[in-house]
Design an enzyme around this catalytic site. Structure first.
Site, short mmCIF file in Angstrom:
data_model
loop_
_atom_site.label_atom_id
_atom_site.label_comp_id
_atom_site.label_asym_id
_atom_site.label_seq_id
_atom_site.Cartn_x
_atom_site.Cartn_y
_atom_site.Cartn_z
N HIS A 103 45.83 36.03 45.50
CA HIS A 103 44.40 36.23 45.78
C HIS A 103 43.79 37.12 44.69
O HIS A 103 44.42 38.05 44.21
CB HIS A 103 44.20 36.85 47.15
CG HIS A 103 42.76 36.83 47.57
ND1 HIS A 103 41.87 37.78 47.13
CD2 HIS A 103 42.06 35.96 48.32
CE1 HIS A 103 40.67 37.48 47.62
NE2 HIS A 103 40.76 36.38 48.35
N GLU A 172 39.31 29.45 43.73
CA GLU A 172 38.38 30.50 44.15
C GLU A 172 37.82 31.20 42.92
O GLU A 172 38.44 32.16 42.42
CB GLU A 172 39.10 31.54 45.02
CG GLU A 172 39.54 31.05 46.37
CD GLU A 172 39.58 32.18 47.40
OE1 GLU A 172 39.01 32.00 48.48
OE2 GLU A 172 40.15 33.24 47.11
#
Ligand code: PGA
Length: 259
Positions: A103, A172
């Site tokens: 992430h 992302e």
């Protein structure tokens, strides 16, 4: 094809009671959807402190067929002692099937480089779990396409073609994540073009593995349909809106009733 809705709760909520409230609302929404609920799969990634309890709650009733348990991170390996970390064997025992790796908050704020993410990715794959591999450029300035390609190659380095095929790729773009200043969602066509860069690297290195793509970055009830209508996008990874009970309920309803 079922759409995949992945909730990254990050460091929320503050109490188990609130977490139970979010689960209750999800259960109500699924019951309301009836047979349409079969058009979506949900993965909840709570903070580690709630993993066990959430695992028990989603193992029952209507939730059991639609909701799986995920984790937001994992230790580099189970074999080396790493104070403060949680290993794949512990997660597996709690029923965790999916693990987010790489992430952008871990890459950007906690210093995880491509090599560390690559180690975690292999650890997750070898434990038989499904990795949700986050990739995304920090900005759209300069040669961001090259930066994205390099990050993709470094993150997936050394995977066998079958291993690469088991990865869910969460595109992302970092600038689109709601917690960043001036964040705004990407547009579906631009996100799909960026996924094309990742796809090309994977096709090149991993012998035509066809990655499954998710989009993440400021997904809300207002924009989710545009992303999920694209055949190239199998699902979404949602932060902020996944812990706002009303928004998440609407998201589930929109995803289950896509035209
Ligand atoms: P966001 O977060 O939906 O709040 O932008 C997404 C993420 O960080 O995975």
């Amino acid at each position: 094809m079922k759409k995949l809705i992945i909730a990254n709760w990050k460091m929320n909520p503050q109490t188990l009671g609130e977490a139970e409230g979010l689960i209750e609302r999800t259960e109500q929404q699924l019951a309301e959807l009836g047979p349409a609920a079969e058009r979506i799969d949900i993965v909840l990634c709570p903070p580690f402190v709630f993993t066990e309890e959430i695992g028990k709650l989603i193992g029952q009733g209507t939730l059991a067929s639609s909701v799986s348990l995920g984790a937001q991170d994992v230790a580099l390996s189970d074999a080396v002692s790493q104070t403060g970390e949680v290993g794949t064997a512990q997660l597996s025992r709690l029923g965790v099937r999916y693990v987010i790796v790489g992430h952008s908050e871990r890459r950007g704020k906690l210093g995880e480089d491509d090599a560390a993410v690559n180690t975690k990715l292999k650890t997750v794959l070898r434990a038989g779990m499904i990795p949700i591999v986050c990739l995304g450029e920090r900005t759209r300035d300069g040669n961001w396409q090259e930066a994205l390609a390099v990050q993709t190659a470094g993150t997936l380095h050394g995977l066998t073609p079958p291993e690469a095929a088991r990865c869910l790729i969460a595109y992302e773009p970092v600038w689109a994540i709601s917690t960043n200043p001036d964040a705004a969602p990407d547009t579906p066509p631009r996100a799909v073009r960026a996924m094309g860069i990742i796809r090309e690297v994977i096709a090149d290195r991993f012998d035509a593995a066809q990655p499954v793509f998710l989009y993440g970055g400021s997904v809300t009830p207002e924009n989710i349909t545009g992303f999920l209508m694209r055949p190239e996008i199998a699902g979404v990874l949602i932060g902020g809106a996944s812990v706002r009970a009303d928004d998440f309920s609407r998201i589930l309803s929109l995803a289950a009733r896509l035209p």
